[in-house]
Motif scaffolding. Structure first.
Motif, PDB file in Angstrom:
ATOM      1  N   CYS A  60       3.634  -7.077   3.839  1.00 35.95           N
ATOM      2  CA  CYS A  60       2.773  -6.504   4.891  1.00 35.95           C
ATOM      3  C   CYS A  60       3.549  -6.177   6.168  1.00 35.95           C
ATOM      4  N   VAL A  61       3.333  -4.978   6.698  1.00 41.04           N
ATOM      5  CA  VAL A  61       4.003  -4.570   7.941  1.00 41.04           C
ATOM      6  C   VAL A  61       3.055  -4.583   9.138  1.00 41.04           C
ATOM      7  N   CYS A  63       0.405  -2.870   9.758  1.00 41.29           N
ATOM      8  CA  CYS A  63       0.118  -1.515  10.256  1.00 41.29           C
ATOM      9  C   CYS A  63      -1.371  -1.334  10.538  1.00 41.29           C
ATOM     10  N   GLY A  64      -2.196  -2.234  10.000  1.00 42.72           N
ATOM     11  CA  GLY A  64      -3.630  -2.208  10.294  1.00 42.72           C
ATOM     12  C   GLY A  64      -4.412  -1.119   9.587  1.00 42.72           C
ATOM     13  N   CYS A  66      -5.378  -0.910   6.544  1.00 38.84           N
ATOM     14  CA  CYS A  66      -6.385  -1.398   5.602  1.00 38.84           C
ATOM     15  C   CYS A  66      -7.755  -1.533   6.285  1.00 38.84           C
ATOM     16  N   CYS A 140      -3.511   0.795   1.403  1.00 38.38           N
ATOM     17  CA  CYS A 140      -2.338   0.105   1.959  1.00 38.38           C
ATOM     18  C   CYS A 140      -1.047   0.849   1.629  1.00 38.38           C
ATOM     19  N   PRO A 141      -0.310   1.275   2.650  1.00 33.40           N
ATOM     20  CA  PRO A 141       0.926   2.014   2.383  1.00 33.40           C
ATOM     21  C   PRO A 141       1.978   1.173   1.677  1.00 33.40           C
TER      22      PRO A 141
HETATM   23  S1  SF4 Z   1      -2.486  -1.706   5.206  1.00 33.38           S
HETATM   24 FE1  SF4 Z   1      -2.997  -3.812   5.805  1.00 33.38          FE
HETATM   25  S2  SF4 Z   1      -2.090  -5.050   4.156  1.00 33.38           S
HETATM   26 FE2  SF4 Z   1      -1.154  -3.039   4.008  1.00 33.38          FE
HETATM   27  S3  SF4 Z   1       0.714  -3.216   5.191  1.00 33.38           S
HETATM   28 FE3  SF4 Z   1      -0.828  -2.401   6.573  1.00 33.38          FE
HETATM   29  S4  SF4 Z   1      -1.719  -4.223   7.556  1.00 33.38           S
HETATM   30 FE4  SF4 Z   1      -0.567  -4.938   5.787  1.00 33.38          FE
END
Ligand code: SF4
Ligand code: SF4
Lengths: 451, 217
Positions: A60-61, A63-64, A66, A140-141
């Motif tokens: 997980c990065v 990135c928000g 999701c 999710c990327p």
């Molecule tokens: S989409 Fe959500 S689970 Fe996937 S990398 Fe971004 S924050 Fe993490």
């Protein structure tokens, strides 16, 4: 009667299954010291760490993105409903206990020990506000399958005695009585007989040998019993050798939804054993989303080896028999829209099956936007519909569904999941809404061309 | 100049050693965890191909998600592509790569690299401002997120200062730039920068699982 059921009486007369109006609360089962609860949660979560889950935990990065796919965040704007945040305490525990640099995290206390208060707080995130619909997993990327991780987090929560009471009560009842709704084998047989009369057909019970074992969900048996008659009529019209078996008929798996792996296995094994006993080559699962996931994708893991029979959701079975021409249906002059059950479509890969059936019926299908694999969840999956304290939130997310449906202009909503259907009916009542959700299976049975 | 020599010599060597050791340990640790076999009957063949396909397909969001994820995606793509152009297209960087690998290619025009660096810096700043201000990102973010941002941004800033000869003598600026890159290498295996490698594993894994099921990946 077990303790949970005594303390939290079940509402059997209501449209959907639950317990009587509990207030806002965090639920605890058993009398265990707090530290022991935390330890159990973590040990059992750690048991599920394998290469896949460890990769997800590390990927997980933050990135928000999701959040943008989850109906809970989209409808409330509350950041705590961000899918990966629902795993935060478990991510923290993984880092501290099992990650490549765990000794450093512990030595310098870089990741704090999880507290029971945190777990209590996360109970709402892991149960009330996640239907395990998997929409976030698609966005999710990094390709993290968040819905699966939520399922694993529930394993730890169950062992720690941190499950919402209603869901715990339902699961416990299913384990003890064979059905979460009191649909014991004799009740099922009674209702099946009744449906045989109603539908003027034969219902096969406990045939020693059969090619097809059919399972039913308690929700259907108790609330939508026409499914029983519809299934029987179709199988009889096809001349199939089929049976229900009293030792393995219940398709729902509240062991899985609540997070109790032993119960999940026990529930799954009943169907597997029944199928093996009658020599079934195929198990047909009813209109129930999670039942499909439990047997079709997780059943072999419970069995410990590949299943000795095929498994189909009823919509797949119907798609096969209408497209091969074995089953003939009348054209239906109706404008419909279709609600994809997450576990059958997005998570199960059978998105096309109901569409094949609807094409055979000749209905005018108005797809929702988005639809199919991207459809919004009804908000009742993952056991959420049983949890009373989650009602307000569930209705809030259902508004998305209502908008989607209204925008299609269709008269009727079809689906192939009785759990979606009960969530839908409950919300429909709540909103005083004039739309009705109907079963695709029943529509097929009502329009059979029988020789 | 001692600092420059250290940055290029011992400093770089230490950084590369830590980078390699950390990277190997992290990957070995992952590979040591148990691999679970999926015993369910596959709906279709080609799960490995599906896994590889997913590695590529997740570079772009599925259409229904694009609108709501647009800002984050644009910012992320801008600095990811920018960093790649600067690192692999800048003439001094290619000389550096050639010095240890023997591989070289023709550099991009200097002006392109410089403009890219400025745009990349702007995108990195936008990313961190967004991280601090967006309620979801703010809540999710921890030390690793901010420190990894800093360690990625410093080489861009120091590189720009070095080419513009701002703030100190060129040798000093160059030494600081290389030191910031050394720091980047040292931090790489310990934090989220590892996503640039783990992303292949996580996308592949999900791709395999859902291709088996015949579901969307
Ligand atoms: S989409 Fe959500 S689970 Fe996937 S990398 Fe971004 S924050 Fe993490
Ligand atoms: S699985 Fe569905 S409900 Fe759960 S976090 Fe993801 S999008 Fe939200």
């Amino acid at each position: 009667m077990n303790e949970a059921v005594e303390n939290h009486p079940l509402e059997m007369d209501k449209e959907r299954f639950g317990i009587k109006e509990p207030g806002a609360r965090y639920d605890l089962q058993g009398d265990i010291p707090n530290e022991e609860r935390v330890r159990k949660a973590m040990v059992n979560f750690a048991k599920d760490i394998n290469r896949t889950t460890a990769t997800y935990m590390e990927a997980c990065v933050h990135c928000g993105q999701c959040a943008e796919a989850c109906h809970y965040y989209v409808q409330t704007g509350d950041p705590k409903y961000t899918p990966i945040w629902k795993l935060e305490v478990f991510k923290q525990a993984y880092k501290r206990e099992a990650s490549p640099f765990a000794p450093f995290y512990r030595m310098f206390n870089l990741k704090k020990k999880i507290s029971v208060e945190q777990l209590e707080e996360w109970q709402e995130l892991i149960y009330d506000s996640c239907t395990m619909c998997g929409r976030c997993s698609l966005v999710c990327p990094m390709g993290i399958d968040i819905a699966t991780l939520v399922g694993l987090a529930r394993h730890g929560m169950f062992k720690a005695g941190l499950v919402p009471h209603e869901l715990h009560a339902v699961a416990e009842r299913a384990e003890q009585e064979g059905s979460p709704l009191g649909a014991t084998a004799s009740v099922f047989e009674d209702r099946a007989d009744w449906m045989a009369d109603e539908h003027d057909t034969d219902v096969n019970f406990d045939k020693e040998k059969a090619d097809i074992l059919v399972a039913m969900s308690s929700i259907e048996i108790m609330k939508y019993p026409n499914s029983i008659g519809a299934t029987a009529r179709i199988l009889n019209a096809l001349g199939e050798s089929w049976t229900f078996r009293s030792e393995g008929y219940e398709a729902t798996n509240f062991g899985m939804l609540s997070g109790n792996v032993e119960w999940q296995k026990h529930m799954t094994m009943k169907i597997i054993d029944a199928a093996v006993k009658c020599g079934a080559k195929l198990v047909v699962l009813p209109e129930c989303g999670h039942a499909y996931g439990a047997l079709r994708w997780q059943g072999a893991a419970m069995y410990g080896k590949p299943l000795p029979f095929k498994v189909q959701h009823i919509s797949e079975f119907l798609a096969d028999v209408v497209s091969s021409g074995r089953l003939k249906v009348k054209k239906v002059n109706q404008t419909v829209t279709f609600h994809d059950p997450c576990q059958v479509s997005r998570r199960g890969g059978a998105t096309n099956a109901p569409r094949v059936v609807m094409e055979a019926l000749g209905v005018d299908l108005k797809e929702m936007t988005p639809t199919g694999d991207f459809n919004w969840c009804c908000g009742g999956g993952g056991g959420v519909v049983t949890i009373h304290r989650a009602d307000k939130l569930r209705y809030k997310v259902f508004e998305l569904k209502m908008d989607q449906i209204e925008n299609t202009g269709a008269d009727t909503v079809l689906s192939t999941c009785s759990n979606c259907r009960q969530s839908f009916n409950d919300a429909q009542q709540h909103f005083n809404w004039d739309k009705n959700m109907e079963s695709l299976l029943e529509l097929v049975a009502d329009n059979l061309i029988e020789d | 100049m001692e600092l420059l020599e250290f940055a290029r010599g011992d400093g770089l060597q230490i950084a590369v050693t830590i980078f390699a050791a950390g990277l190997i340990w992290r990957l070995v640790h992952l590979l040591m965890t148990l691999k679970k076999t999926d015993l369910s009957e596959a709906r279709q063949a080609g799960e490995k191909a599906g896994g590889i396909r997913t590695i590529f397909s997740r570079f772009l969001h599925h259409e229904p998600f694009r609108e709501r994820t647009r800002n984050g995606t644009i910012i992320a793509y801008t600095f990811h592509i920018g960093l790649a152009i600067i690192f692999f297209g800048g003439a001094p960087h290619i000389l550096f790569i050639e010095s240890f690998s023997g591989l070289a290619w023709s550099p991009m025009p200097t002006v392109v690299v410089h403009v890219t660096a400025a745009v990349t810096l702007a995108a990195l700043i936008a990313a961190v401002v967004r991280r601090m201000r967006h309620p979801v990102l703010n809540m999710l973010s921890n030390f690793d997120d901010y420190f990894s941002w800093l360690i990625t941004t410093l080489p861009v800033i120091t590189g720009l200062l070095a080419v513009a000869h701002i703030g100190a003598r060129y040798e000093v600026l160059l030494a600081i730039h290389i030191l910031s890159f050394d720091a980047f290498l040292i931090w790489f295996p310990f934090g989220k920068l590892m996503h640039s490698i783990i992303v292949f594993g996580s996308r592949y894994t999900t791709g395999v699982t859902f291709t088996r099921r015949g579901a969307r990946v």
